[in-house]
Design a protein around this motif. Structure first.
Motif, short mmCIF file in Angstrom:
data_model
loop_
_atom_site.label_atom_id
_atom_site.label_comp_id
_atom_site.label_asym_id
_atom_site.label_seq_id
_atom_site.Cartn_x
_atom_site.Cartn_y
_atom_site.Cartn_z
N SER A 157 -6.68 8.44 -4.85
CA SER A 157 -6.81 7.19 -4.11
C SER A 157 -6.92 5.99 -5.03
O SER A 157 -6.82 4.85 -4.57
N GLN A 522 -8.44 11.99 2.25
CA GLN A 522 -9.08 10.84 1.63
C GLN A 522 -8.42 9.57 2.14
O GLN A 522 -7.44 9.61 2.88
N ASP A 523 -8.99 8.41 1.74
CA ASP A 523 -8.41 7.14 2.14
C ASP A 523 -7.10 6.89 1.40
O ASP A 523 -6.77 7.56 0.41
N GLU A 543 -2.60 -1.44 7.59
CA GLU A 543 -3.56 -0.41 7.21
C GLU A 543 -4.80 -0.55 8.09
O GLU A 543 -5.43 -1.60 8.11
N ARG A 545 -8.27 -0.58 8.87
CA ARG A 545 -9.52 -0.64 8.11
C ARG A 545 -10.60 -1.25 8.98
O ARG A 545 -10.33 -2.11 9.81
N ARG A 643 -11.21 0.69 2.32
CA ARG A 643 -9.91 1.32 2.50
C ARG A 643 -9.87 2.02 3.86
O ARG A 643 -10.88 2.35 4.46
N GLY A 644 -8.66 2.30 4.29
CA GLY A 644 -8.44 3.06 5.51
C GLY A 644 -7.68 4.33 5.21
O GLY A 644 -7.13 4.49 4.12
N TYR A 645 -7.64 5.23 6.16
CA TYR A 645 -6.92 6.50 5.94
C TYR A 645 -5.57 6.51 6.62
O TYR A 645 -4.80 7.47 6.49
#
Length: 824
Positions: A157, A522-523, A543, A545, A643-645
């Motif tokens: 990441s 993970q993100d 994204e 978030r 962060r986002g996934y």
């Protein structure tokens, strides 16, 4: 009496063989589960402390924060410390030799460079000593064809994949770092950079030879500060074993739930079997009573017979359980599920299997044995070969009707009450209601389902239906055994299909783009969204978030997508969300007194309310409706580390989906920790776990269904013995061999069909109640019937019943008519 009982068992060995099959299968499931789990437990104990063999102390964060790298140097400088190293475990991605990510969840670990702390088992090469070096697990290297000394691209990441020199392979099989995918090991600084983490999960400490560990613990604790916890070697190993064994115990409990279902079904089958067998011995029992045997002696003889039968069947079940455990291990390996240890057959497992099977058989025989001693000897000698069928008592039927009604009411009212316990309790009560009310309910359904046979086959069909319902208790007990297994299977089928439908509708409502990019465990990498947005072929890159600040959830939003989840715009224009303009949800606006145009301060920056809205999503970590949606660029400026996934992507205007996919794949080639999917593939990924769980549950419950079908065959076979002279008379007056087979086949089908239909109805009712409860608690679930799967379940039950009728029919036709007429 003992000699007579043993001779009776030898004489009727073939008849009792099928009776014992239910016990054999039930004990085999129990023993196989225990043998398999004991093997896992033994392997877990053996490898639980693999990575702490040289660790004397461990420094852990007292909270959720990671330990800063500078603390490693401070601990290393403590008097008495021979070596100290930070350890980090996370996820990563490996790029294969074909340029595609290596499939499977990848575990990344920081490996100490000090020899005093290295606890890895090296298969080839060596462990990494400096930045830019990496080790992988041996199976991945062999499968991908990696060569020592050559570069391998690894990403996380923290950024795109970069090459690292492969310097060795390690063995992590059976450890906590073996999750079925690749294992990546590198030095601490590389692991931090790759994952984007700012610290380590723990610090490993090795003491100098001769140093007092107790005194060293105090000095390390003083150096680490109050926010860190220092654990001894024994504490570390104990916790490692506890965590590993806890996972095994949870797996064992899951299996034992299904074992319990199989055992209960076996109990129903064996109880029904003994009721039939002992009823068929009415004349023999009466003769024993006439020549001096007491009721107690007859009762004890029947119990002894059940104990011998149970013990022999249990022994066979334990032997079959060893093979079943081996088969479970083979299936796990074929599914790439890591399993530690081999098969462990302990004395306690053998003893448990023998005691359980014997006790089950004896307990199931107690009531039939007691009933068999109540018939007066002279009265029994003047009757036919068996006791006449007795109807169920009024108390039982009344109680059954009441319990069934309460169970149905609990299932119906579970959603309104918002109580999950009512769903489980209602299902259990409904089942017991069916058991108690079965002598009325099951024959009635058998007559209904037998109507087509009567219409098509005439006298043959009418005879089959009459034979099926002539003993209501017997047919009810046989069908009830099927209700348990098929009811649970149906409940999971309907629940799984309804859950999948809810997930798919949720994706349709919340994902408004053609493509979805998601992180694997993970993100998303920090730079990924920016690189995608820079591609001219892509129009929308968003994204997802979010974060929570002062009990308010802040969400990143895109003007082109923000309207997809909104239920209503109460005031203003939702399309104006952009730089300096935010959307405020109704509950938060009412609590703060905000209106369109009101100033809103977030993280010290001022915004204006563009609209007040409501939507169908729930706040995560904040009160309901306490939500602010702001533009992507504003969110990134305020929360750059968040962060986002998941990222949603749409092609630019005039760009085809194929060109957009190629552009996305060109970027993702450098990021092995992300996955590209369209909406259909994304739905399939989210529902894949549901499908896998359904297959597992169906397979585990399948044994209970098999045992119940054995009960159908058993009941039919013993009924054939009971009706030997009756069947001979029918054949003498013109009933053909084919029609005799048809009579027995229809009997088997009716018993199986009634049990299957009741099971499907019960399972569907439980699932419907559960879905209604989930909807009440905030989900969006509706009952969706998988008609194909339910129809297949009924079809398999009918087909199995037809097969179960083959041997009884052969037995009924094997004796000449004259010989059968002379049977006493």
């Amino acid at each position: 009496m003992i000699r007579l009982t043993l001779r009776s068992l030898r004489a009727e060995a073939l008849r009792m063989l099928l009776s014992a099959l239910a016990v054999v299968l039930g004990v085999a499931f129990v023993a196989g589960t225990m043998i398999f789990v004991d093997g896992m437990r033994a392997g877990t104990y053996e490898r639980a402390g693999t990575f702490d063999r040289h660790t004397d102390l461990g420094v852990y964060s007292a909270g959720r924060e990671l330990l800063p790298p500078t603390l490693v140097d401070e601990v290393r400088a403590v008097d008495g410390v021979a070596a100290a190293a930070g350890e980090l475990t996370n996820t990563a991605g490996v790029v294969g030799v074909d340029g595609r990510p290596v499939l499977g969840f990848t575990v990344l670990a920081a490996i100490p460079t000090e020899d005093a702390l290295r606890s890895y088992d090296v298969v080839a090469g060596r462990l990494p000593d400096r930045a830019g070096e990496v080790v992988l697990d041996a199976p991945t290297v062999a499968k991908e064809g990696f060569v020592l000394g050559t570069p391998v691209r690894v990403g996380g990441s923290g950024g795109p994949a970069r090459p690292y020199t492969l310097v060795g392979t390690v063995d992590v099989a059976g450890t906590a770092r073996d999750v079925g995918g690749p294992f990546v090991g590198m030095v601490g600084p590389d692991a931090l950079a790759l994952t984007g983490e700012r610290g380590y999960g723990r610090i490993l400490v090795a003491a100098r030879p001769g140093a007092s560990v107790s005194a060293l613990t105090d000095r390390v604790r003083a150096a680490a500060g109050a926010e860190a916890t220092v654990k001894s070697r024994q504490q570390i190993l104990d916790e490692a074993v506890e965590d590993a064994v806890r996972n095994v115990d949870q797996f064992r409990m899951l299996l034992l739930i299904f074992v319990g279902v199989a055992v209960v079904v076996a109990g129903f089958v064996i109880a029904n079997t003994f009721a039939i067998v002992l009823a068929q011995r009415t004349r023999r029992t009466a003769l024993l009573r006439l020549i001096g045997a007491t009721r107690g002696q007859v009762f004890r003889a029947a119990v002894l017979e059940s104990a011998v039968l149970g013990l022999v069947a249990s022994a066979l079940g334990v032997l079959l359980g060893v093979s079943l455990a081996g088969g479970m291990g083979l299936v796990m390996s074929r599914l790439d599920v890591p399993v530690a240890g081999g098969l462990t057959v302990s004395g306690s497992t053998v003893l448990t299997g023998l005691l359980l099977g014997t006790a089950l058989t004896v307990c199931a025989a107690l009531l039939p044995a007691w009933r068999g001693t109540r018939v007066a000897p002279v009265a029994a000698l003047t009757e036919a070969a068996v006791q006449p069928a007795r109807s169920a008592g009024r108390v039982r039927l009344t109680l059954g009707a009441v319990v069934l009604a309460i169970g149905v009411a609990a299932l119906v009212g579970a959603a309104s009450a918002g109580q999950l316990i009512l769903v489980a309790g209602g299902g259990v009560l409904a089942f017991f209601g069916i058991v108690l009310f079965g002598p009325v309910l099951v024959p009635a359904l058998a007559r209904v389902f037998g109507w087509p046979a009567r219409r098509v086959l005439g006298a043959t069909g009418a005879l089959a239906v009459a034979n099926t319902v002539r003993n209501p208790r017997r047919v009810a007990a046989t069908a009830t055994a099927l209700v348990i297994g098929i009811g649970l299977v149906s409940a999971f089928m309907v629940g799984a299909r309804s859950t999948k439908d809810g997930i798919e509708r949720s994706v349709d409502a919340q994902i408004g783009t053609d493509f979805v990019v998601s992180g694997i465990g993970q993100d998303l990498p920090a730079a990924l969204a920016g690189e995608l947005a820079a591609r001219p072929e892509l129009g929308v890159v968003h994204e997802q978030r979010r974060t929570v600040v002062a009990d308010v959830e802040i969400r990143a939003a895109h003007p082109a997508l923000v309207g997809r989840t909104l239920e209503r715009v109460l005031a203003g224009d939702a399309g104006r969300v952009g730089s300096g303009q935010v959307l405020v949800h109704r509950e938060l606006a009412q609590a703060r007194g905000w209106q369109v145009g009101s100033p809103v301060t977030v993280q010290g920056r001022s915004f204006r309310v563009a609209a007040v809205v409501t939507d169908d999503t729930r706040a995560d970590g904040a009160p309901v409706g306490h939500v602010i949606d702001m533009a992507d660029e504003d969110f990134a400026a305020l929360f750059p580390a968040q962060r986002g996934y998941l990222a949603e992507i749409d092609p630019a205007t005039g760009v085809s989906a194929e060109r957009a996919r190629d552009a996305i794949e060109a970027v993702l080639g450098r990021y092995p920790t992300v996955n590209l999917m369209d909406q259909g593939a994304y739905k399939k990924m989210l529902t894949g776990t549901v499908d896998m769980l359904l297959v597992l549950v169906t397979a585990l419950l399948g044994l209970a269904v098999v045992i119940a079908l054995v009960g159908v065959a058993n009941t039919l076979s013993l009924s054939v013995v009971e009706r030997t002279r009756e069947n001979a008379v029918l054949r003498a007056v013109g009933l053909t061999r084919g029609r005799m087979r048809a009579v027995l086949a229809i009997e088997a089908v009716l018993m199986a069909l009634v049990g299957a239909v009741l099971g499907v109805g019960l399972g569907t009712g439980v699932s419907a109640s559960a879905m209604a409860l989930l909807t009440r608690l905030g989900g969006d679930f509706h009952v969706v019937l998988p008609l194909g799967q339910l129809g297949l379940t009924l079809g398999v039950a009918v087909l199995a019943a037809l097969l179960a009728s083959v041997l009884p029919a052969r037995r009924a036709l094997s004796r000449p008519v004259v010989e059968a007429l002379a049977d006493q």
